[in-house]
Design a protein around this motif. Structure first.
Motif, short mmCIF file in Angstrom:
data_model
loop_
_atom_site.label_atom_id
_atom_site.label_comp_id
_atom_site.label_asym_id
_atom_site.label_seq_id
_atom_site.Cartn_x
_atom_site.Cartn_y
_atom_site.Cartn_z
N VAL A 117 12.56 16.00 -14.79
CA VAL A 117 11.57 16.27 -13.75
C VAL A 117 10.46 15.24 -13.78
N SER A 118 9.75 15.13 -14.91
CA SER A 118 8.59 14.24 -14.98
C SER A 118 8.97 12.80 -15.30
N GLN A 119 10.19 12.59 -15.79
CA GLN A 119 10.71 11.27 -16.15
C GLN A 119 10.07 10.68 -17.41
N HIS A 120 9.26 11.45 -18.16
CA HIS A 120 8.71 10.89 -19.38
C HIS A 120 9.72 10.99 -20.52
N PHE A 121 9.47 10.24 -21.57
CA PHE A 121 10.39 10.14 -22.69
C PHE A 121 9.80 10.83 -23.91
N ARG A 122 10.69 11.31 -24.77
CA ARG A 122 10.27 11.86 -26.05
C ARG A 122 11.34 11.55 -27.08
N ILE A 123 10.91 11.58 -28.35
CA ILE A 123 11.84 11.44 -29.47
C ILE A 123 11.76 12.72 -30.27
N ILE A 124 12.93 13.32 -30.48
CA ILE A 124 13.00 14.51 -31.33
C ILE A 124 13.97 14.23 -32.47
N ASP A 125 13.81 14.99 -33.56
CA ASP A 125 14.73 14.84 -34.68
C ASP A 125 15.83 15.89 -34.59
N ASP A 126 16.75 15.87 -35.54
CA ASP A 126 17.88 16.81 -35.53
C ASP A 126 17.44 18.27 -35.63
N ALA A 140 8.92 3.83 -26.08
CA ALA A 140 9.75 4.85 -26.72
C ALA A 140 10.87 4.20 -27.53
N MET A 141 11.50 3.16 -26.98
CA MET A 141 12.56 2.46 -27.71
C MET A 141 12.03 1.81 -28.97
N LEU A 142 10.86 1.18 -28.89
CA LEU A 142 10.25 0.56 -30.07
C LEU A 142 9.95 1.61 -31.14
N HIS A 143 9.45 2.75 -30.71
CA HIS A 143 9.15 3.81 -31.67
C HIS A 143 10.43 4.39 -32.28
N LEU A 144 11.48 4.48 -31.49
CA LEU A 144 12.76 4.96 -32.00
C LEU A 144 13.28 3.99 -33.08
N LYS A 145 13.19 2.70 -32.84
CA LYS A 145 13.61 1.71 -33.83
C LYS A 145 12.76 1.81 -35.10
N TYR A 146 11.45 2.02 -34.91
CA TYR A 146 10.54 2.18 -36.05
C TYR A 146 10.93 3.39 -36.90
N LEU A 147 11.20 4.51 -36.25
CA LEU A 147 11.59 5.73 -36.98
C LEU A 147 12.92 5.53 -37.70
N GLU A 148 13.85 4.86 -37.05
CA GLU A 148 15.15 4.59 -37.66
C GLU A 148 14.99 3.76 -38.92
#
Length: 153
Positions: A117-126, A140-148
């Protein structure tokens, strides 16, 4: 989405939210902290709600189906994102995104999702805890790489 767009969306939905909750204009105006005259002007589309009214409405009626149809399942997250531009903290456990979210990418225990709906991104864990939110895919992609990488260490 920016503050102006959020104000427009909520302003257009206030009447429907009031009707959904079966409040009179008098009751709704008291709840939102505005005059009945101002509420009528907002409902007729003559003026937009002020930022404080929008935040109050979203906070008090976050479970509203009308509001969720306009902003997605977590309307308060949208207010936080518009206010702070991004969120970099573990906020709370989510429901995992079965309805309002599509998966963009998965890396290790983290999933990057986009709200339909809003088109925003989030990162969640398992475990479905939210770690990051942004309107910007690149951030969001940069933060995903950082978390990985953080997990690999």
């Amino acid at each position: 989405m920016d503050q102006e767009e959020l104000i427009d969306i909520v302003s257009q939905k206030i009447r429907l939210i009031r009707l959904e909750k079966e409040f009179s204009q008098e009751e709704m105006s008291k709840i939102l902290g505005i005059s009945k005259k101002t509420l009528i002007q907002i409902e007729k589309g003559r003026v937009a709600a002020g930022w404080n009214v929008v935040v109050t409405c979203v906070a008090l009626f976050e479970e509203s189906e009308i509001l969720q149809n306009g902003l997605g399942e977590d309307s308060l997250e949208i207010v936080r994102l518009v206010t702070f531009n991004q969120i970099e903290q573990i906020v709370m456990k989510t429901m995992g995104g079965k309805i309002w979210w599509k998966e963009v990418e998965k890396r290790g225990e983290y999933k990057l999702q986009q709200n339909v709906v809003s088109q925003h991104f989030r990162i969640i864990d398992d475990s479905n805890y939210r770690w990051f939110s942004s309107f910007e895919l690149e951030e969001a992609m940069l933060h995903l790489k950082y978390l990985e990488k953080k997990v690999e260490k």
